[in-house]
Design a protein around this motif. Structure first.
Motif, short mmCIF file in Angstrom:
data_model
loop_
_atom_site.label_atom_id
_atom_site.label_comp_id
_atom_site.label_asym_id
_atom_site.label_seq_id
_atom_site.Cartn_x
_atom_site.Cartn_y
_atom_site.Cartn_z
N VAL A 133 11.63 -8.70 10.59
CA VAL A 133 10.37 -8.69 10.21
C VAL A 133 9.55 -7.38 10.14
CG1 VAL A 133 8.11 -9.79 10.80
CG2 VAL A 133 10.20 -11.12 11.10
N GLU A 134 9.22 -6.95 8.76
CA GLU A 134 8.58 -5.64 8.84
C GLU A 134 7.02 -5.78 8.66
OE1 GLU A 134 11.97 -4.87 5.35
OE2 GLU A 134 10.40 -6.25 5.35
N VAL A 183 -2.30 4.27 0.87
CA VAL A 183 -2.82 5.28 1.61
C VAL A 183 -3.04 6.44 0.44
CG1 VAL A 183 -0.45 6.08 2.01
CG2 VAL A 183 -2.35 6.70 3.55
N GLN A 184 -3.82 7.25 0.72
CA GLN A 184 -4.05 8.54 0.08
C GLN A 184 -2.99 9.32 -0.08
OE1 GLN A 184 -8.22 10.12 0.28
NE2 GLN A 184 -8.93 8.97 -1.39
N ALA A 185 -2.66 10.18 -1.17
CA ALA A 185 -1.60 11.31 -0.97
C ALA A 185 -1.96 12.15 0.07
CB ALA A 185 -1.67 12.03 -2.19
N GLY A 186 -1.01 12.55 0.84
CA GLY A 186 -1.27 13.54 1.94
C GLY A 186 -1.41 12.71 3.40
N GLY A 187 -1.59 11.19 3.14
CA GLY A 187 -1.83 10.47 4.43
C GLY A 187 -0.37 10.21 5.13
N SER A 188 -0.76 9.45 6.13
CA SER A 188 0.51 8.68 6.91
C SER A 188 0.34 7.27 7.03
CB SER A 188 0.14 9.38 8.17
OG SER A 188 0.32 11.01 8.32
N LEU A 189 1.57 6.77 7.40
CA LEU A 189 1.93 5.42 7.84
C LEU A 189 3.11 5.28 8.50
CD1 LEU A 189 1.42 3.38 4.31
CD2 LEU A 189 0.09 3.13 6.50
N THR A 190 2.91 4.28 9.29
CA THR A 190 4.43 4.14 10.10
C THR A 190 4.57 2.40 9.93
OG1 THR A 190 3.51 5.45 11.94
CG2 THR A 190 4.97 3.74 12.58
N LEU A 191 5.98 2.15 9.72
CA LEU A 191 6.37 1.10 9.41
C LEU A 191 7.16 0.54 10.61
CD1 LEU A 191 7.79 1.53 5.76
CD2 LEU A 191 5.51 0.89 6.44
N SER A 192 7.18 -0.59 10.92
CA SER A 192 8.03 -1.10 12.12
C SER A 192 8.80 -2.36 11.44
CB SER A 192 7.04 -1.86 12.97
OG SER A 192 6.25 -0.66 13.47
N CYS A 193 9.85 -2.64 12.28
CA CYS A 193 10.66 -3.77 11.89
C CYS A 193 11.67 -4.18 12.82
CB CYS A 193 11.78 -3.32 10.79
SG CYS A 193 13.11 -4.52 10.51
N ALA A 194 11.21 -5.28 13.35
CA ALA A 194 11.91 -6.01 14.57
C ALA A 194 12.91 -7.08 14.22
CB ALA A 194 10.61 -6.81 15.41
N ALA A 195 13.95 -6.89 15.01
CA ALA A 195 15.03 -8.01 14.69
C ALA A 195 14.96 -8.92 15.74
CB ALA A 195 16.42 -7.18 14.69
N ILE A 237 12.65 8.67 11.40
CA ILE A 237 12.95 7.42 11.84
C ILE A 237 13.26 7.35 13.44
CG2 ILE A 237 15.49 7.82 11.53
CD1 ILE A 237 15.51 4.74 10.61
N SER A 238 12.82 6.34 13.93
CA SER A 238 13.28 6.08 15.59
C SER A 238 13.59 4.54 15.60
CB SER A 238 12.00 6.76 16.28
OG SER A 238 10.85 6.14 16.12
N ARG A 239 14.21 4.35 16.98
CA ARG A 239 14.29 3.06 17.18
C ARG A 239 14.09 2.57 18.81
NH1 ARG A 239 20.38 1.62 15.83
NH2 ARG A 239 20.12 -0.36 17.32
N TYR A 285 11.45 2.19 13.58
CA TYR A 285 10.03 2.53 13.06
C TYR A 285 10.37 3.71 12.18
CZ TYR A 285 8.74 0.71 17.51
OH TYR A 285 8.81 -0.27 18.51
N LEU A 286 9.51 3.79 11.08
CA LEU A 286 9.70 4.71 10.20
C LEU A 286 8.22 5.49 9.94
CD1 LEU A 286 11.30 6.38 7.89
CD2 LEU A 286 10.47 4.72 6.29
N GLN A 287 8.15 6.68 10.56
CA GLN A 287 6.86 7.53 10.57
C GLN A 287 6.86 8.22 9.13
OE1 GLN A 287 7.59 9.04 14.82
NE2 GLN A 287 5.24 8.71 14.80
N MET A 288 5.95 8.05 8.40
CA MET A 288 5.59 8.79 7.32
C MET A 288 4.39 9.65 7.02
SD MET A 288 6.93 5.65 4.47
CE MET A 288 5.45 4.62 5.04
N SER A 289 4.46 10.67 6.76
CA SER A 289 3.49 11.50 6.61
C SER A 289 3.49 12.33 5.32
CB SER A 289 3.38 12.54 7.94
OG SER A 289 4.55 13.33 7.90
N SER A 290 2.65 13.19 5.19
CA SER A 290 2.59 14.06 3.87
C SER A 290 2.98 13.22 2.72
CB SER A 290 3.41 15.32 3.84
OG SER A 290 2.92 16.02 4.88
#
Length: 121
Positions: free
Chosen positions: A5-6, A12-24, A69-71, A79-84
């Motif tokens: 489940v993600e 988000v605007q260009a240059g911004g950040s988001l973090t995705l999560s996924c739990a098994a 990416i981290s776990r 997790y996926l931390q996305m920046s810029s």
């Protein structure tokens, strides 16, 4: 049964950040590699990043230096931390995990349902 489940997608605007999560969750004995893939309209699904059970990472050239990416093995979560972020990062992002459900069984690929990431210019 196993579910991925993600969460965390959005606009988000260009240059911004988001973090995705996924739990098994479900009947899980062990998880090998976990990763994120993405698919933009009219294109094939492509690898974004993967992480092994001991933390070795691999990134697509297009996201190196911007995504991390981290776990958390205790939580079976990646997790996926996305920046810029750039408009070309716009896509549906899918979580993937190589899961062994019981001792002695082969590892199988599982996929999440996808979460939309939209980056506006």
């Amino acid at each position: 049964q196993v579910q991925l489940v993600e969460s965390g997608g959005g606009l988000v605007q260009a240059g911004g950040s988001l973090t995705l999560s996924c739990a098994a969750s479900g009947s899980i004995f062990s998880i090998d590699h976990m990763g994120w893939y993405r698919q933009a309209p009219g294109t094939e699904r492509e690898l974004v990043a993967t992480i092994s059970s001991v933390g070795a990472t691999n990134y697509a050239d297009s996201v190196k230096g911007r995504f991390t990416i981290s776990r958390d093995n205790a939580k079976n979560t990646v997790y996926l931390q996305m920046s810029s972020l750039k408009p070309e990062d716009t896509a549906v992002y899918y979580c993937n995990a190589n899961i062994r459900r019981n001792w002695g069984q082969k590892v199988r690929d599982y996929w999440g349902q996808g979460t939309q990431v939209t980056v506006s210019s």
